[in-house]
Design an enzyme around this catalytic site. Structure first.
Site, short mmCIF file in Angstrom:
data_model
loop_
_atom_site.label_atom_id
_atom_site.label_comp_id
_atom_site.label_asym_id
_atom_site.label_seq_id
_atom_site.Cartn_x
_atom_site.Cartn_y
_atom_site.Cartn_z
CE LYS A 206 -3.68 0.02 2.57
NZ LYS A 206 -4.61 0.08 3.74
CD GLU A 212 9.03 -7.76 6.24
OE1 GLU A 212 8.88 -8.19 7.39
OE2 GLU A 212 8.51 -6.69 5.84
N GLY A 267 -5.18 -4.99 5.56
CA GLY A 267 -4.37 -5.95 4.82
C GLY A 267 -4.95 -7.34 4.78
NE ARG A 268 -6.60 -8.52 10.89
CZ ARG A 268 -5.97 -7.43 11.29
NH1 ARG A 268 -4.84 -7.05 10.68
NH2 ARG A 268 -6.44 -6.69 12.27
CD GLU A 353 -1.88 -9.02 11.12
OE1 GLU A 353 -0.72 -9.48 11.04
OE2 GLU A 353 -2.45 -8.45 10.16
CG HIS A 384 -2.47 -41.12 8.78
ND1 HIS A 384 -2.46 -42.47 9.05
CD2 HIS A 384 -3.53 -40.91 7.95
CE1 HIS A 384 -3.45 -43.06 8.40
NE2 HIS A 384 -4.12 -42.13 7.73
CE LYS A 494 7.10 -4.55 9.55
NZ LYS A 494 5.85 -4.33 8.80
#
Length: 537
Positions: A206, A212, A267-268, A353, A384, A494
């Site tokens: 954005k 990153e 964001g999510r 979050e 399993h 961060k």
């Protein structure tokens, strides 16, 4: 006691829990032959059987009373009205506006944002049609064969999950790749597998400042230029999903190929926006708009249906019951569909979050659990691995089993076995299998599950499923009195990383942290120096 735990409904639920302490699901089913009819419902093509939870009609009534005492319905209305319910960032929360299908005005501070949303969708259609048809080509005139999405968090998890889920609807000639991790291996592996002349990069940030994402994007840019392409060719191979036109232009991306979204899109919750550009490139805009339509259908159900029959609200309330009154600390997502293998990771961000908060909207510490740990793997693999803990472990772990009645492949025998396993697991978790003579073979049962059924995993049903979970998380946050739409906890580590990054780059021993952190940094610096010396020999 907190404000929430003093409420009459909360106190009544404590008493109700105590009265049900010796109740078993086996007994509840034996006593009520119509239990599944009373505790199941369908909306927007999603059928949910929540009868295998330790609940009664009284439980639901008390939970709905709690929702009303915490003003869930008013908060729901405020979200759809575009009010600034993200109070710590002073923003509306309007991802529902991105999938509004009726043409109704969507107001933010008195401005109708629907035309802006429509304009971005039109722009996405024009661009994706050009790429998919071969009209948009690379700088050498060759057709685009690979798309690399560079983002992180919601700019990666949503598009990646949907592209995997809808792979049967994807364009076979267009390979999709996703880079999110700052670990250089992530982008290294992708760049080794693609041709710079036929690769399109989508840089999703954005602000166009996410550390990153920008490091990975610049690595891709350098790789592209090292192939012999000139700087002007960047505009044919890189597009941006951003609002920072200046930074996008400085990177070399033509701002005509910058796709906008807004600060009222978290964001999510952003896959419905231009962040979904990779999805649209892969499955086409018609299918992308079907995804939006499915989510919109669930939005309408959530907005208009009373709590007692409202699927997102009911799942949220049952989760409150399990987390705050029965002591469950985690929640399993078990999709019995290989194409949904990234869904647990996506829901981890959506849930944890959003609701992993300690402080309430009143600025007080919560004093009660605000959200379980979300985890999961596809069935039958999980059977399993960790299902032993579900059946015979000491922890209460509620689970969502997600199934699709119709497979996306021709192997019906496989699908019959898959669904037989799913249905058997929920039955076994509910009933158990008592054994007094062989304690190690004893299964207590009484383990709660929801079974969520789609007729078929298509764009519309996936959209409805994702919106179901979004609104579930919203209702739980409203009851807990927290802001589900900020993520300040992401920031501290961060910020500290920037300081340590500078210290790693400087010569000399680091001493400014605690002894453990100092030791780890210095150990890495020493090892890095040794490696560099060896390479220079």
């Amino acid at each position: 006691m907190s404000k929430l735990t003093r409420l009459p409904a909360w106190q009544a639920l404590i008493g109700h829990r105590d009265s049900m302490a010796r109740t078993s699901l086996r007994e509840l089913f034996a006593e009520d032959r119509e239990r599944v009819e009373r505790f199941s419902s369908e909306a927007a093509g999603v059928y949910v059987d929540y009868s295998k939870n330790l609940i009664t009609g009284e439980t639901i009534a008390l939970l709905c009373a709690l929702a009303r005492e915490t003003d869930v319905e008013a908060r729901r209305q405020a979200m759809f009205a575009g009010e600034r319910i993200n109070v710590t960032e002073n923003r509306p929360v309007l991802h529902v506006a991105l999938r509004e299908r009726t043409g109704a005005p969507i107001l933010v501070d008195g401005e109708d944002v629907a035309p802006k949303v429509s304009a971005v969708l039109t722009k996405m259609r024009r661009f994706t049609d050009a790429v998919r048809s071969g009209v948009w080509r690379g700088h050498t005139g060759r057709t685009i064969t690979d798309v690399v999405n560079i983002g992180i968090g919601g700019s990666d998890l949503g598009p990646r999950m949907v592209c995997e889920a809808l792979r049967p609807y994807g364009r076979k000639a267009l390979r999709m790749h996703f880079v999110s991790n700052i670990d250089g291996a992530d982008i290294h592996e992708v760049l080794q597998s693609v041709d710079p002349a036929t690769t399109l990069f989508v840089v999703a940030s954005k602000t166009f400042t996410t550390r990153e994402t920008l490091v990975n994007a610049h690595t891709a840019r350098e790789w592209f230029l090292a192939s012999g392409a000139g700087v002007p060719a960047i505009a044919r191979h890189f597009v941006a999903v951003s609002t920072n036109a200046e930074a996008v232009a400085a990177f070399g991306i033509d701002t005509a190929n910058m796709f906008e979204f807004w600060d009222w899109v978290g964001g999510r919750y952003s896959l419905w926006s231009a962040i979904g550009l990779p999805i649209a490139l892969y499955i086409g805009m018609n299918a992308f708009e079907s995804l939006l339509a499915g989510a919109h259908a669930m939005d309408r159900h959530f907005a208009e249906t009373p709590l007692e029959r409202n699927l997102p609200a009911l799942l949220a309330l049952i989760g409150i019951w399990q987390t705050n009154f029965l002591g469950a600390a985690s929640h399993l997502i078990a999709p019995y569909d290989r194409y949904l293998h990234r869904l647990p990771a996506y829901l981890q961000q959506l849930d944890m979050e959003s609701n992993g908060k300690t402080v309430t909207l009143d600025g007080e510490r919560a004093g009660y659990a605000t959200g379980p740990v979300i985890w999961g793997e596809p069935g039958t693999n999980g059977q399993h691995a960790f299902f032993q803990l579900l059946h015979q472990g000491t922890a209460l772990i509620p689970a969502d089993f997600i199934v699709c009645m119709e497979p996306q492949h021709p192997h019906d025998v496989h699908h019959d076995i898959l669904l037989a396993n799913c249905f058997a697991q929920t039955e076994a978790l509910m009933n158990g299998s008592p054994s007094a003579s062989e304690p190690h073979r004893n299964f207590d049962g009484n383990r709660p599950t929801n079974t969520i059924c789609l007729d078929k995993l298509d764009p519309a049903s996936l959209g409805a499923l994702l919106a179901l979970y979004e609104h579930k998380v919203f209702v739980q946050g409203a009851i807990w009195g927290i802001n589900s739409f900020d993520q300040w906890g992401v920031e501290l580590g961060k910020r500290l990383a920037v300081t340590i990054e500078d210290e790693i780059a400087q010569p000399g021993e680091v001493t400014g942290h605690d002894s453990s952190t100092n030791s780890l940094i210095n150990r890495f610096k020493a090892r890095r120096a040794t490696r560099r010396q060896a390479l220079q020999r």
